[in-house]
Design a protein around this motif. Structure first.
Motif, PDB file in Angstrom:
ATOM      1  N   ASP B 307     -17.855 -81.912 -38.047  1.00  0.00           N
ATOM      2  CA  ASP B 307     -16.530 -82.457 -37.863  1.00  0.00           C
ATOM      3  C   ASP B 307     -16.262 -83.406 -39.028  1.00  0.00           C
ATOM      4  O   ASP B 307     -14.997 -83.636 -39.303  1.00  0.00           O
ATOM      5  CB  ASP B 307     -16.885 -83.613 -36.825  1.00  0.00           C
ATOM      6  CG  ASP B 307     -17.296 -82.946 -35.459  1.00  0.00           C
ATOM      7  OD1 ASP B 307     -16.078 -82.153 -34.872  1.00  0.00           O
ATOM      8  OD2 ASP B 307     -18.136 -82.901 -35.089  1.00  0.00           O
ATOM      9  N   TYR B 308     -17.170 -84.001 -39.724  1.00  0.00           N
ATOM     10  CA  TYR B 308     -16.985 -84.544 -40.822  1.00  0.00           C
ATOM     11  C   TYR B 308     -17.953 -84.041 -41.954  1.00  0.00           C
ATOM     12  O   TYR B 308     -19.140 -83.646 -41.761  1.00  0.00           O
ATOM     13  CB  TYR B 308     -17.328 -86.066 -40.695  1.00  0.00           C
ATOM     14  CG  TYR B 308     -16.406 -87.020 -39.726  1.00  0.00           C
ATOM     15  CD1 TYR B 308     -15.108 -87.249 -40.370  1.00  0.00           C
ATOM     16  CD2 TYR B 308     -16.885 -86.758 -38.571  1.00  0.00           C
ATOM     17  CE1 TYR B 308     -14.325 -87.828 -39.205  1.00  0.00           C
ATOM     18  CE2 TYR B 308     -15.756 -87.406 -37.460  1.00  0.00           C
ATOM     19  CZ  TYR B 308     -14.540 -87.871 -37.907  1.00  0.00           C
ATOM     20  OH  TYR B 308     -13.858 -88.214 -37.062  1.00  0.00           O
ATOM     21  N   GLY B 309     -17.431 -84.076 -43.251  1.00  0.00           N
ATOM     22  CA  GLY B 309     -18.397 -83.490 -44.341  1.00  0.00           C
ATOM     23  C   GLY B 309     -18.132 -84.491 -45.521  1.00  0.00           C
ATOM     24  O   GLY B 309     -17.090 -85.143 -45.913  1.00  0.00           O
ATOM     25  N   VAL B 310     -19.132 -84.436 -46.284  1.00  0.00           N
ATOM     26  CA  VAL B 310     -19.010 -85.209 -47.852  1.00  0.00           C
ATOM     27  C   VAL B 310     -19.849 -84.204 -48.646  1.00  0.00           C
ATOM     28  O   VAL B 310     -21.029 -83.835 -48.464  1.00  0.00           O
ATOM     29  CB  VAL B 310     -19.961 -86.515 -47.794  1.00  0.00           C
ATOM     30  CG1 VAL B 310     -19.596 -87.226 -48.866  1.00  0.00           C
ATOM     31  CG2 VAL B 310     -19.571 -87.340 -46.563  1.00  0.00           C
ATOM     32  N   VAL B 311     -19.006 -84.136 -49.786  1.00  0.00           N
ATOM     33  CA  VAL B 311     -19.621 -83.327 -50.729  1.00  0.00           C
ATOM     34  C   VAL B 311     -20.247 -84.211 -51.933  1.00  0.00           C
ATOM     35  O   VAL B 311     -19.342 -84.721 -52.547  1.00  0.00           O
ATOM     36  CB  VAL B 311     -18.313 -82.476 -51.352  1.00  0.00           C
ATOM     37  CG1 VAL B 311     -19.009 -81.428 -52.629  1.00  0.00           C
ATOM     38  CG2 VAL B 311     -17.771 -81.625 -50.331  1.00  0.00           C
ATOM     39  N   GLU B 312     -21.364 -84.209 -51.716  1.00  0.00           N
ATOM     40  CA  GLU B 312     -22.003 -85.355 -52.555  1.00  0.00           C
ATOM     41  C   GLU B 312     -23.633 -85.173 -52.638  1.00  0.00           C
ATOM     42  O   GLU B 312     -24.120 -84.665 -51.790  1.00  0.00           O
ATOM     43  CB  GLU B 312     -21.761 -86.804 -51.895  1.00  0.00           C
ATOM     44  CG  GLU B 312     -22.470 -87.853 -52.699  1.00  0.00           C
ATOM     45  CD  GLU B 312     -21.889 -88.179 -54.053  1.00  0.00           C
ATOM     46  OE1 GLU B 312     -22.250 -87.718 -54.999  1.00  0.00           O
ATOM     47  OE2 GLU B 312     -20.604 -88.751 -54.177  1.00  0.00           O
ATOM     48  N   ASP B 313     -24.139 -85.426 -53.775  1.00  0.00           N
ATOM     49  CA  ASP B 313     -25.556 -85.515 -53.544  1.00  0.00           C
ATOM     50  C   ASP B 313     -26.184 -86.533 -52.651  1.00  0.00           C
ATOM     51  O   ASP B 313     -25.866 -87.746 -52.806  1.00  0.00           O
ATOM     52  CB  ASP B 313     -25.880 -85.747 -55.271  1.00  0.00           C
ATOM     53  CG  ASP B 313     -27.677 -85.714 -55.551  1.00  0.00           C
ATOM     54  OD1 ASP B 313     -28.328 -85.786 -54.393  1.00  0.00           O
ATOM     55  OD2 ASP B 313     -27.755 -86.106 -56.687  1.00  0.00           O
ATOM     56  N   TYR B 314     -27.016 -86.155 -51.944  1.00  0.00           N
ATOM     57  CA  TYR B 314     -27.547 -86.918 -51.005  1.00  0.00           C
ATOM     58  C   TYR B 314     -28.464 -88.158 -51.559  1.00  0.00           C
ATOM     59  O   TYR B 314     -28.280 -89.113 -50.884  1.00  0.00           O
ATOM     60  CB  TYR B 314     -28.486 -85.867 -50.117  1.00  0.00           C
ATOM     61  CG  TYR B 314     -29.901 -86.011 -50.228  1.00  0.00           C
ATOM     62  CD1 TYR B 314     -31.093 -87.152 -50.101  1.00  0.00           C
ATOM     63  CD2 TYR B 314     -30.343 -85.048 -51.354  1.00  0.00           C
ATOM     64  CE1 TYR B 314     -32.222 -86.920 -50.422  1.00  0.00           C
ATOM     65  CE2 TYR B 314     -31.688 -85.053 -51.645  1.00  0.00           C
ATOM     66  CZ  TYR B 314     -32.604 -85.840 -51.241  1.00  0.00           C
ATOM     67  OH  TYR B 314     -33.753 -85.785 -51.772  1.00  0.00           O
ATOM     68  N   GLU B 315     -29.015 -87.903 -52.674  1.00  0.00           N
ATOM     69  CA  GLU B 315     -29.927 -88.799 -53.364  1.00  0.00           C
ATOM     70  C   GLU B 315     -29.023 -90.153 -53.615  1.00  0.00           C
ATOM     71  O   GLU B 315     -29.421 -91.155 -53.775  1.00  0.00           O
ATOM     72  CB  GLU B 315     -30.629 -88.382 -54.477  1.00  0.00           C
ATOM     73  CG  GLU B 315     -31.639 -87.609 -53.913  1.00  0.00           C
ATOM     74  CD  GLU B 315     -32.707 -87.361 -55.297  1.00  0.00           C
ATOM     75  OE1 GLU B 315     -33.354 -88.308 -55.730  1.00  0.00           O
ATOM     76  OE2 GLU B 315     -32.831 -86.160 -55.677  1.00  0.00           O
TER      77      GLU B 315
END
Ligand SMILES: Cc1cc2nc3c(=O)[nH]c(=O)nc-3n(C[C@H](O)[C@H](O)[C@H](O)COP(=O)(O)OP(=O)(O)OC[C@H]3O[C@@H](n4cnc5c(N)ncnc54)[C@H](O)[C@@H]3O)c2cc1C
Ligand SMILES: Nc1ncnc2c1ncn2[C@@H]1O[C@H](COP(=O)(O)O)[C@@H](O)[C@H]1O
Lengths: 263, 329
Positions: B307-315
């Protein structure tokens, strides 16, 4: 100490981890087509790894059996490159899409023909039909002690000791050899095989033994194919994803926290 | 005679909810077959569970009690179940697709010379010949197949939470004893003891924060623990989940695994961190109410079900999330 004879059953299947875009369900032909190279079913690689660890620790001769209408020896030669001593292909038109019980019967016949066998290892389930039956069926047909879902296998004398997965932990169990064990991924991934080693094994002229039904199957008339009445795509699982794009990490965090905690 | 037999399970003295689901589908099949429905309960002492089973209205409840059936010794349970089937001669035998059924089913099918279909999500009777039509996801969940097999009993293991639990019925089932003939000599696999690591009942979680290969190392799960704790203040019971690769790498125990060969769950919130979204993982979490994906690869499959996404390095993102949650509390 006499060497252990270990048989590993390994199935060749379309890559079960291929991206979804490469998978096509053909309802008419009742088949799932995968646009990717075939592989050894992942849990069978785990079983092979367990056998190779025993080969190092206890000294063992490892034989790999693979059954199908046609089995690609380029796919299965990987087992030899990893360290298996022998590979036997069980190939026959009569082996096409057999049901689990019949597969187990054919594998049992092959193992009986091989004769010397202390330990039979299979994967917990094959990644094509996700059936999870052949290992235990095979053990039962051969009248062997059956242990499922191994995360660790040790052989001491004429006993096999297994850590078997159970909910919330594991159970330590023991059985006399010969025995059958189905293997889970916790035993560890198949060891790394260098490209040169793999290429060498592929180029090696040695021919791989191939047995057809007439060579070893005791009750060919009892074999049964799977009867598939219908094959279809699953309901669409897709949702429309709202991507959170903030200029800074803080902005993204702020928006995402709002999205997570709002109901 | 046309009997549908269910192998019930007992959880801490009472009937396992999954058995109630089997009674639900079993009743429908028995009606279609024009036959009876029965539940077999095995163990050291099963009276309380048998009363409970009787109240949901099967025609018979078989108590299969024996001191050696206390605990689960597969060789003995198999022998007892084989004897029951030979006495009752069910037309259909149903078990849950849980470790017990997964272990007994294939061996029993060989002993009774029949066929089994595992992990079914639907069952019906083919009116043409009275055989079971067995609907089962295959290829990890990429396709749904309907199988038909010869042999008797017609055997299937059923996936949990696909059917609603059977409601209490007016007519109570008749309780009877079936005494198995088993003894120690049947035990080929000896238990040397159980080691409890950690009980992770992912299905009881309100929210799950799950990590995959993208975490890169074991330390990633510490970061996810921080996030779980921070989310716990608003979301309730938050637990850690994972993909199979995370288990393979030895970062976390297999009881946390979500998917086809792990737990199938549908929490209110599922946060997938560094998990690509292979079909075998998706089938275990795709029914979660809200799905959040954090991944560096915008094209990854997890975003397609999120439903929601973030394209990012989790760290980078997780500490910022934790900080923000702490500010709010
Ligand atoms: C029969 C069978 C049964 C199986 N059962 C299961 C099961 O029950 N459960 C299960 O999970 N799998 C199961 N699998 C395995 C499954 O096919 C996949 O291999 C597995 O789910 C992949 O795990 P993953 O997503 O963690 O790893 P990968 O596919 O390697 O994905 C890692 C992801 O992390 C992302 N990433 C990398 N770095 C970062 C970063 N710094 N920050 C954020 N994201 C990052 C990458 O973009 C990638 O998308 C099964 C397979 C078979 C054949
Ligand atoms: N055609 C085959 N050839 C060799 N081994 C097989 C074959 N089919 C199944 N097996 C073995 O049995 C296990 C369980 O398979 P299945 O019951 O089909 O899920 C696999 O992991 C393999 O080890």
């Amino acid at each position: 100490m006499t060497e252990l004879n270990i048989i590993v059953c390994a199935k060749q299947i379309p890559d079960p981890e291929a991206p979804l875009s490469d998978v096509r369900v053909d309802g008419e032909k009742k088949e799932v087509f995968v646009d990717a190279p075939n592989v050894i079913s992942p849990f069978d690689e785990n079983a092979l790894e367990a056998a190779l660890v025993l080969q190092e620790e206890a000294g063992a001769r490892v034989t790999v059996l693979s059954l199908g209408r046609k089995v690609s020896d380029t796919v299965l030669r990987k087992s030899l490159a990893a360290g298996a001593d022998e590979l036997i292909l069980l190939q026959d038109n009569a082996f096409e899409k057999l049901d689990s019980h019949s597969v187990a019967r054919v594998l049992a016949d092959a193992i009986q023909r091989i004769g010397d066998c202390d330990l039979v290892l299979t994967g917990r389930q094959a990644g094509d039909w996700d059936s999870g039956q052949v290992g235990l069926m095979l053990g039962e047909i051969l009248g062997l002690p059956c242990i499922s879902l191994a995360r660790e296998i040790k052989v001491e004398g004429r006993q096999v000791q297994v850590k078997k997965n159970i909910a919330g932990g594991y159970e330590q169990v023991r059985a006399a050899l010969p025995a059958l064990v189905t293997v889970s991924n916790e035993v560890g991934e198949l060891r790394y095989i260098s490209r040169t080693r793999m290429m060498k094994m592929l180029r090696k002229a040695s021919s791989i033994p191939s047995w057809s039904s007439g060579d070893f199957v005791s009750t060919p008339d009892a074999l049964q194919g799977m009867e598939i009445k219908e094959l279809s795509s699953p309901p669409d699982m897709g949702r429309s994803c709202e991507f959170i794009e903030g200029a800074t990490l803080e902005e993204k965090a702020d928006q995402l926290v709002a999205a997570i905690t709002s109901f | 005679m046309n009997e549908v037999l269910i192998l019930g399970e007992i959880l801490e003295g009472s009937m396992d909810p999954k058995t109630l689901e089997l009674v639900g589908i079993g009743r429908k099949l028995a009606e279609d077959l024009g036959g009876g429905l029965s539940v077999a309960l095995m163990g050291g002492a099963v009276s309380a569970a048998a009363e409970q089973a009787a109240s949901v209205g099967p025609d018979h409840v078989y108590k299969v009690e024996h001191p050696l059936l206390e605990g689960f010794t597969p060789d003995l349970w198999l022998a007892a179940l084989e004897q029951i089937c030979k006495k009752v001669k069910p037309k259909i035998l149903l078990m849950s697709h849980v470790p017990l059924g997964m272990e007994l089913g294939p061996r029993l099918a060989v002993r009774l010379n029949t066929r089994l279909t595992t992990d079914c999500i639907d069952l019906s009777i083919d009116p043409a010949d009275g055989l079971l039509l067995r609907t089962k996801p295959v290829s990890g969940g990429n396709a749904i197949s309907v199988f038909k097999c010869p042999g008797e009993p017609q055997m299937a293991t059923m996936r949990g939470k696909v059917f609603g639990a059977a409601e209490p019925a007016e007519k109570e089932g008749e309780i009877g004893d079936l005494v198995p003939e088993i003894d120690d000599s049947m035990i080929k696999v000896v238990s040397l003891g159980v080691v409890r690591e950690e009980i992770v009942s992912l299905d009881k979680a309100d929210a799950v924060v799950a990590g995959g290969a993208g975490l890169g190392d074991e330390g990633g799960f510490e970061m996810l623990s921080d996030l779980s704790r921070a989310l716990g203040k608003t979301l309730g019971n938050v637990m850690l989940g994972c993909s199979r690769v995370a288990v393979d790498k030895g970062w976390i125990s297999s009881d946390h695994q979500v998917g086809l060969t792990g737990s199938m769950i549908s929490p209110d919130v599922y946060v997938a961190v560094g998990i690509s979204g292979a079909i075998q993982h998706l089938v275990g979490m795709v029914h979660s109410k809200k799905i959040i994906a954090i991944n560096t690869d915008k094209g990854c499959n997890m975003f397609k079900v999120a439903d929601y996404g973030v394209v990012e390095d989790y760290e980078k993102l997780i500490p910022a999330l934790v900080k923000r949650l702490e500010e709010l509390s």
